[in-house]
Design a protein around this motif. Structure first.
Motif, PDB file in Angstrom:
ATOM      1  N   SER A   5       0.739  -1.185   0.072  1.00  0.00           N
ATOM      2  CA  SER A   5      -0.068  -0.112   0.040  1.00  0.00           C
ATOM      3  C   SER A   5       0.843   1.387  -0.122  1.00  0.00           C
ATOM      4  O   SER A   5       1.470   1.528   0.977  1.00  0.00           O
ATOM      5  N   LEU A   6       0.892   1.890  -1.124  1.00  0.00           N
ATOM      6  CA  LEU A   6       1.387   3.434  -1.235  1.00  0.00           C
ATOM      7  C   LEU A   6       0.710   4.176  -0.227  1.00  0.00           C
ATOM      8  O   LEU A   6       1.374   5.128   0.200  1.00  0.00           O
ATOM      9  N   THR A   7      -0.433   4.116  -0.322  1.00  0.00           N
ATOM     10  CA  THR A   7      -1.359   5.250   0.526  1.00  0.00           C
ATOM     11  C   THR A   7      -0.787   5.025   2.233  1.00  0.00           C
ATOM     12  O   THR A   7      -0.878   5.799   2.626  1.00  0.00           O
ATOM     13  N   ASP A   8      -0.483   3.714   2.574  1.00  0.00           N
ATOM     14  CA  ASP A   8      -0.102   3.501   3.951  1.00  0.00           C
ATOM     15  C   ASP A   8       1.361   4.253   4.195  1.00  0.00           C
ATOM     16  O   ASP A   8       1.716   4.853   5.064  1.00  0.00           O
ATOM     17  N   ILE A   9       2.306   3.965   3.266  1.00  0.00           N
ATOM     18  CA  ILE A   9       3.671   4.316   3.095  1.00  0.00           C
ATOM     19  C   ILE A   9       3.523   6.005   3.300  1.00  0.00           C
ATOM     20  O   ILE A   9       4.377   6.703   3.751  1.00  0.00           O
ATOM     21  N   ALA A  10       2.683   6.535   2.424  1.00  0.00           N
ATOM     22  CA  ALA A  10       2.464   7.940   2.423  1.00  0.00           C
ATOM     23  C   ALA A  10       2.122   8.459   3.543  1.00  0.00           C
ATOM     24  O   ALA A  10       2.492   9.956   3.795  1.00  0.00           O
ATOM     25  N   LYS A  11       1.324   7.730   4.402  1.00  0.00           N
ATOM     26  CA  LYS A  11       1.283   8.462   5.770  1.00  0.00           C
ATOM     27  C   LYS A  11       2.430   8.983   6.436  1.00  0.00           C
ATOM     28  O   LYS A  11       2.232   9.609   7.324  1.00  0.00           O
ATOM     29  N   GLN A  12       3.410   8.303   6.098  1.00  0.00           N
ATOM     30  CA  GLN A  12       4.721   8.509   7.061  1.00  0.00           C
ATOM     31  C   GLN A  12       4.870  10.204   6.622  1.00  0.00           C
ATOM     32  O   GLN A  12       5.704  10.814   7.503  1.00  0.00           O
ATOM     33  N   LYS A  13       4.632  10.555   5.584  1.00  0.00           N
ATOM     34  CA  LYS A  13       5.107  11.982   5.245  1.00  0.00           C
ATOM     35  C   LYS A  13       3.865  12.934   5.359  1.00  0.00           C
ATOM     36  O   LYS A  13       4.087  14.094   6.073  1.00  0.00           O
ATOM     37  N   ASN A  14       2.654  12.392   5.026  1.00  0.00           N
ATOM     38  CA  ASN A  14       1.747  13.250   5.489  1.00  0.00           C
ATOM     39  C   ASN A  14       0.187  12.393   5.344  1.00  0.00           C
ATOM     40  O   ASN A  14      -0.291  12.138   4.421  1.00  0.00           O
ATOM     41  N   ALA A  15      -0.126  12.123   6.616  1.00  0.00           N
ATOM     42  CA  ALA A  15      -1.367  11.229   6.838  1.00  0.00           C
ATOM     43  C   ALA A  15      -2.673  11.829   6.358  1.00  0.00           C
ATOM     44  O   ALA A  15      -3.689  11.174   6.138  1.00  0.00           O
ATOM     45  N   GLU A  16      -2.907  13.212   6.142  1.00  0.00           N
ATOM     46  CA  GLU A  16      -3.879  13.809   5.755  1.00  0.00           C
ATOM     47  C   GLU A  16      -4.327  13.912   4.506  1.00  0.00           C
ATOM     48  O   GLU A  16      -5.160  14.044   3.958  1.00  0.00           O
ATOM     49  N   SER A  17      -3.119  13.830   3.474  1.00  0.00           N
ATOM     50  CA  SER A  17      -2.983  14.034   2.227  1.00  0.00           C
ATOM     51  C   SER A  17      -2.190  13.001   1.554  1.00  0.00           C
ATOM     52  O   SER A  17      -1.243  13.281   0.612  1.00  0.00           O
ATOM     53  N   THR A  18      -2.494  11.920   1.570  1.00  0.00           N
ATOM     54  CA  THR A  18      -1.909  10.700   1.117  1.00  0.00           C
ATOM     55  C   THR A  18      -1.755  10.492  -0.425  1.00  0.00           C
ATOM     56  O   THR A  18      -0.961  10.338  -1.333  1.00  0.00           O
ATOM     57  N   GLY A  19      -3.090  11.129  -1.112  1.00  0.00           N
ATOM     58  CA  GLY A  19      -3.126  11.098  -2.390  1.00  0.00           C
ATOM     59  C   GLY A  19      -2.201  12.081  -3.076  1.00  0.00           C
ATOM     60  O   GLY A  19      -1.722  11.751  -4.174  1.00  0.00           O
ATOM     61  N   LEU A  20      -2.231  13.003  -2.265  1.00  0.00           N
ATOM     62  CA  LEU A  20      -1.389  14.184  -3.086  1.00  0.00           C
ATOM     63  C   LEU A  20       0.095  13.978  -2.937  1.00  0.00           C
ATOM     64  O   LEU A  20       0.841  14.403  -3.800  1.00  0.00           O
ATOM     65  N   VAL A  21       0.742  13.237  -1.980  1.00  0.00           N
ATOM     66  CA  VAL A  21       1.985  12.601  -1.625  1.00  0.00           C
ATOM     67  C   VAL A  21       2.409  11.637  -2.785  1.00  0.00           C
ATOM     68  O   VAL A  21       3.211  11.995  -3.601  1.00  0.00           O
ATOM     69  N   ILE A  22       1.388  10.875  -3.031  1.00  0.00           N
ATOM     70  CA  ILE A  22       1.655   9.834  -4.280  1.00  0.00           C
ATOM     71  C   ILE A  22       1.838  10.721  -5.715  1.00  0.00           C
ATOM     72  O   ILE A  22       2.642  10.068  -6.351  1.00  0.00           O
ATOM     73  N   ALA A  23       0.834  11.523  -5.756  1.00  0.00           N
ATOM     74  CA  ALA A  23       0.882  12.295  -7.002  1.00  0.00           C
ATOM     75  C   ALA A  23       2.013  13.084  -7.389  1.00  0.00           C
ATOM     76  O   ALA A  23       2.571  13.082  -8.323  1.00  0.00           O
ATOM     77  N   HIS A  24       2.416  13.660  -6.452  1.00  0.00           N
ATOM     78  CA  HIS A  24       4.004  14.337  -6.460  1.00  0.00           C
ATOM     79  C   HIS A  24       4.864  13.537  -6.778  1.00  0.00           C
ATOM     80  O   HIS A  24       5.932  13.775  -7.471  1.00  0.00           O
ATOM     81  N   TRP A  25       5.102  12.468  -6.039  1.00  0.00           N
ATOM     82  CA  TRP A  25       6.095  11.510  -6.505  1.00  0.00           C
ATOM     83  C   TRP A  25       6.115  10.874  -7.927  1.00  0.00           C
ATOM     84  O   TRP A  25       6.949  10.778  -8.725  1.00  0.00           O
ATOM     85  N   LEU A  26       4.824  10.565  -8.049  1.00  0.00           N
ATOM     86  CA  LEU A  26       4.560   9.809  -9.576  1.00  0.00           C
ATOM     87  C   LEU A  26       4.687  11.248 -10.738  1.00  0.00           C
ATOM     88  O   LEU A  26       5.012  10.621 -11.849  1.00  0.00           O
ATOM     89  N   SER A  27       4.738  12.105 -10.404  1.00  0.00           N
ATOM     90  CA  SER A  27       4.712  13.333 -11.418  1.00  0.00           C
ATOM     91  C   SER A  27       6.193  13.748 -11.666  1.00  0.00           C
ATOM     92  O   SER A  27       6.462  14.341 -12.562  1.00  0.00           O
ATOM     93  N   THR A  28       7.292  13.222 -10.857  1.00  0.00           N
ATOM     94  CA  THR A  28       8.676  13.421 -11.088  1.00  0.00           C
ATOM     95  C   THR A  28       9.037  12.870 -12.296  1.00  0.00           C
ATOM     96  O   THR A  28       8.644  11.857 -12.774  1.00  0.00           O
ATOM     97  N   LYS A  29      10.117  13.545 -13.241  1.00  0.00           N
ATOM     98  CA  LYS A  29      10.229  12.797 -14.184  1.00  0.00           C
ATOM     99  C   LYS A  29      11.240  11.451 -14.102  1.00  0.00           C
ATOM    100  O   LYS A  29      10.840  10.401 -14.688  1.00  0.00           O
ATOM    101  N   PHE A  30      11.823  11.206 -13.144  1.00  0.00           N
ATOM    102  CA  PHE A  30      12.504  10.163 -12.852  1.00  0.00           C
ATOM    103  C   PHE A  30      11.474   8.950 -12.540  1.00  0.00           C
ATOM    104  O   PHE A  30      11.811   7.945 -12.683  1.00  0.00           O
ATOM    105  N   THR A  31      10.519   9.367 -11.773  1.00  0.00           N
ATOM    106  CA  THR A  31       9.485   8.176 -11.510  1.00  0.00           C
ATOM    107  C   THR A  31       8.855   7.848 -12.802  1.00  0.00           C
ATOM    108  O   THR A  31       8.641   6.455 -12.871  1.00  0.00           O
ATOM    109  N   ILE A  32       8.680   8.615 -13.522  1.00  0.00           N
ATOM    110  CA  ILE A  32       7.837   8.069 -14.717  1.00  0.00           C
ATOM    111  C   ILE A  32       8.572   7.262 -15.637  1.00  0.00           C
ATOM    112  O   ILE A  32       8.380   6.254 -16.175  1.00  0.00           O
ATOM    113  N   GLU A  33      10.018   7.554 -15.617  1.00  0.00           N
ATOM    114  CA  GLU A  33      10.974   7.020 -16.376  1.00  0.00           C
ATOM    115  C   GLU A  33      11.099   5.485 -15.728  1.00  0.00           C
ATOM    116  O   GLU A  33      10.984   4.620 -16.532  1.00  0.00           O
TER     117      GLU A  33
END
Length: 276
Positions: A27-55
């Motif tokens: 679960s990425l949602t559970d992992i994201a809580k380590q950074k921001n428990a209130e906005s897990t979807g946003l945390v995942i989207a920020h990571w997913l939007s980086t060029k390195f992650t997309i590649e």
């Protein structure tokens, strides 16, 4: 295929793990809580939007997904880094037909990623968190493998045991005959012989006289199912004794019980299905 769900604890955070089609998704949602428990979807989207992650995600999909939409991937890759570019997990899945991520709404939903991808996400969250995640995930897999190994060995042993019971069941000597009136009237010096006559139809002495060339005693040559029934009638005999039931009556009762139990065991179709 039905999902197999587990939980691991990583630095105080409960992380869900599911197994889908023999692949582990974390679960990425559970992992994201380590950074921001209130906005897990946003945390995942920020990571997913980086060029390195997309590649990285595109390379992983091309290695594991024959239906991956490479054209859409290239379009997304070209947009990465532009002002206001944000890529959600659902957009990535819908546009590229990706299998490395899964996303569902609802209380028990969230975003899950194949373990390869989940570890990369955890690294982006925190190098320390990633190491603890890998450690706990490995521990979970070791426990599961240990249980599977134990279950396999147990099932294998039971299969062999039950097959032996089944093959022995076809032998005529397994089911004892009804004891005669003379046997019922005979007062045996040993309670052990009461059990022997009830189950085997003869005393230990009678067996030795018939099997002079054999070592051991009558019980050493008993089948597995006979030994099982012997243990049952032994405990029953002890209870009958406490009830002050005369030996003759106990012998008759134990003989009938032995016959019924052995018939039940040898007639069970389950034993024939476990030969493997």
């Amino acid at each position: 295929m039905k999902e197999k769900k587990s939980k691991i604890d990583v630095q105080g955070f409960e992380i869900a793990v599911v197994n889908q089609s023999n692949s582990d998704y974390i679960s990425l949602t559970d992992i994201a809580k380590q950074k921001n428990a209130e906005s897990t979807g946003l945390v995942i989207a920020h990571w997913l939007s980086t060029k390195f992650t997309i590649e990285f995600m595109g390379l992983w999909e091309q290695m594991h997904n024959k239906n991956f939409n490479v054209t859409e991937f290239r379009n997304i890759k070209n947009e990465a880094g532009s002002n206001g570019f944000i890529l959600s997990s659902k957009q990535w899945i819908d546009k590229t037909n990706a299998i490395g991520l899964t996303s569902s709404a609802g209380r028990y939903g969230g975003t899950f990623a194949h373990k390869d991808i989940a570890f990369e996400f955890a690294s982006w969250i925190s190098a320390e968190f990633k190491l603890y995640l890998i450690k706990e995930f490995q521990r979970l897999k070791e426990e599961e493998n240990s249980r599977l190994s134990l279950e396999w060995n147990l099932n294998r042993t039971l299969s062999k045991l039950n097959y032996r019971i089944h093959t022995d069941a076809i032998k005529e000597h397994i089911i004892p005959k009804n004891i005669t009136k003379d046997q019922a009237n005979f007062v045996y010096a040993s309670e052990a012989d009461v059990l022997n006559v009830a189950l085997f139809g003869k005393t230990a002495k009678q067996w030795r006289e018939e099997n002079k060339s054999s070592e051991g005693n009558i019980r050493d040559y008993a089948t597995i199912e006979q030994l099982l029934v012997l243990a049952n009638i032994e405990s029953m005999n002890a209870e009958f004794i406490r009830m002050e039931i005369p030996q003759k009556e106990r012998l008759l009762k134990l003989n009938q019980i032995a016959i019924l139990q052995l018939k039940s065991i040898t007639a069970n179709d389950l034993f024939t299905k476990l030969k493997e």
